[in-house]
Design an enzyme around this catalytic site. Structure first.
Site, PDB file in Angstrom:
ATOM      1  N   LYS A 256       3.724   6.284   4.916  1.00  0.00           N
ATOM      2  CA  LYS A 256       2.987   4.955   5.025  1.00  0.00           C
ATOM      3  C   LYS A 256       2.603   4.664   6.540  1.00  0.00           C
ATOM      4  CE  LYS A 256       5.382   3.741   0.760  1.00  0.00           C
ATOM      5  NZ  LYS A 256       6.445   2.825  -0.015  1.00  0.00           N
TER       6      LYS A 256
ATOM      7  N   ARG B  10      14.009  -2.134  -6.488  1.00  0.00           N
ATOM      8  CA  ARG B  10      12.763  -2.269  -7.128  1.00  0.00           C
ATOM      9  C   ARG B  10      12.489  -2.076  -8.482  1.00  0.00           C
ATOM     10  NH1 ARG B  10       8.777  -1.275  -3.123  1.00  0.00           N
ATOM     11  NH2 ARG B  10       7.400  -2.444  -4.429  1.00  0.00           N
TER      12      ARG B  10
ATOM     13  N   PRO C  30       1.025  -1.212  -0.022  1.00  0.00           N
ATOM     14  CA  PRO C  30      -0.011  -0.167   0.044  1.00  0.00           C
ATOM     15  C   PRO C  30       0.971   1.216   0.050  1.00  0.00           C
ATOM     16  CG  PRO C  30      -0.575  -1.515   1.779  1.00  0.00           C
ATOM     17  CD  PRO C  30       0.625  -2.026   1.268  1.00  0.00           C
ATOM     18  N   GLU C  31       0.563   2.247  -0.903  1.00  0.00           N
ATOM     19  CA  GLU C  31       1.391   3.429  -1.086  1.00  0.00           C
ATOM     20  C   GLU C  31       0.469   4.660  -0.038  1.00  0.00           C
ATOM     21  OE1 GLU C  31       2.888   3.995  -4.874  1.00  0.00           O
ATOM     22  OE2 GLU C  31       3.002   2.037  -5.047  1.00  0.00           O
TER      23      GLU C  31
END
Ligand SMILES: [Zn+2]
Length: 269
Positions: A52, A256, A2-3
């Site tokens: 976050k 990433r 989740p961002e």
């Protein structure tokens, strides 16, 4: 993972559900039991998000700090709630509403000092209500313009800008036609301005709909609320560039995977 739009979305949702109520907080799995006792039976004031991180602020001054990490998930339960299923770290029960939390990276009770420590390590959050957009932008630009790290890495660095994850990163770089390998100190102010405005806009849309949507309603041929799955993105997880039809490349920046159009996002800025 989740961002930032998602943590703000959850904060708003959980504030509406639970604020002003005396909550029953437990840890069916057991790993959060000692901390749960500190807030069990106390009145929740509000839930806030910074980057976050989530903070459930109680009248007593205690706060539950949750970071969902890659696997953390909330589940809403019908009333009365059924017995917990799986590894439920935390169960929050209010007046007629219950949510279960599984798999978070962090779930603990802290005080104001603990929160300050966390926030001191975070850059500006485009979605946070504290601070003006101009001040946040200025601070992030200061970090970008003195760094020789690639902008694809700077965007994911929570100490520089909080709340950006892998999907926002890919989508804003594509929208602004910027190559992720450009060093922060090589980025023009004009390009940074475009990047910042794309990022804040996209995160606001994400918060409004509870999901990241980078395509416009016009591009998708349907209302934004109805766009689902990978149709929501222009470049993330895609094979072909929606602008030029070139084959989308995947590269690794800051450990990433990142999706890039080699033709629209050239290195010479
Ligand atoms: Zn392209």
């Amino acid at each position: 993972m989740p961002e930032g739009h998602k943590t703000h979305f959850i904060a708003r949702e959980h504030s509406e559900k639970f604020a002003g109520q005396k909550l029953k907080v437990t840890s069916p799995q057991g790993r959060f039991t000692t901390d749960a006792r500190k807030v069990n039976g106390k009145v929740l004031e509000r839930v806030e998000a910074v980057g976050k991180h989530l903070f459930y602020v109680f009248e007593s001054g205690h706060m539950i700090n949750v970071h969902l990490g890659r696997y953390g998930k909330y589940r809403e339960l019908p009333s009365p709630p059924p017995a917990p299923v799986g590894q439920v770290r935390m169960r929050i029960r209010g007046d007629g509403q219950t949510v279960d939390l599984t798999g978070p990276t962090t779930c603990r009770v802290i005080d104001c000092d603990g929160r300050s420590q966390i926030e001191s390590k975070l850059g500006p959050d485009p979605l946070a209500s504290s601070g003006t957009n101009a001040a946040k932008k200025k601070q992030v630009w200061a970090s970008f313009s003195k760094s020789n790290k690639p902008i694809g890495a700077l965007l994911l660095d929570q100490s520089i800008v909080a709340g950006v994850g892998n999907i926002f990163r890919a989508e804003v770089l594509f929208e602004t036609e910027l190559n992720p390998e450009i060093a922060g100190n090589q980025l023009s102010k004009e390009s940074f301005d475009a990047l910042w405005s794309s990022l804040t806009k996209m995160m606001k849309v994400g918060l409004k709909y509870g999901k990241i949507v980078s395509v416009t309603a016009k591009e998708a041929g349907m209302p934004v609320a109805k766009i689902e799955g990978k149709d929501r993105f222009r470049v993330y997880g895609k094979q072909r560039c929606p602008r030029c039809n070139a084959k989308i490349e995947t590269i690794e920046v800051a450990a990433r995977k990142l999706y890039v159009c080699p033709s629209c996002q050239r290195l010479n800025d």
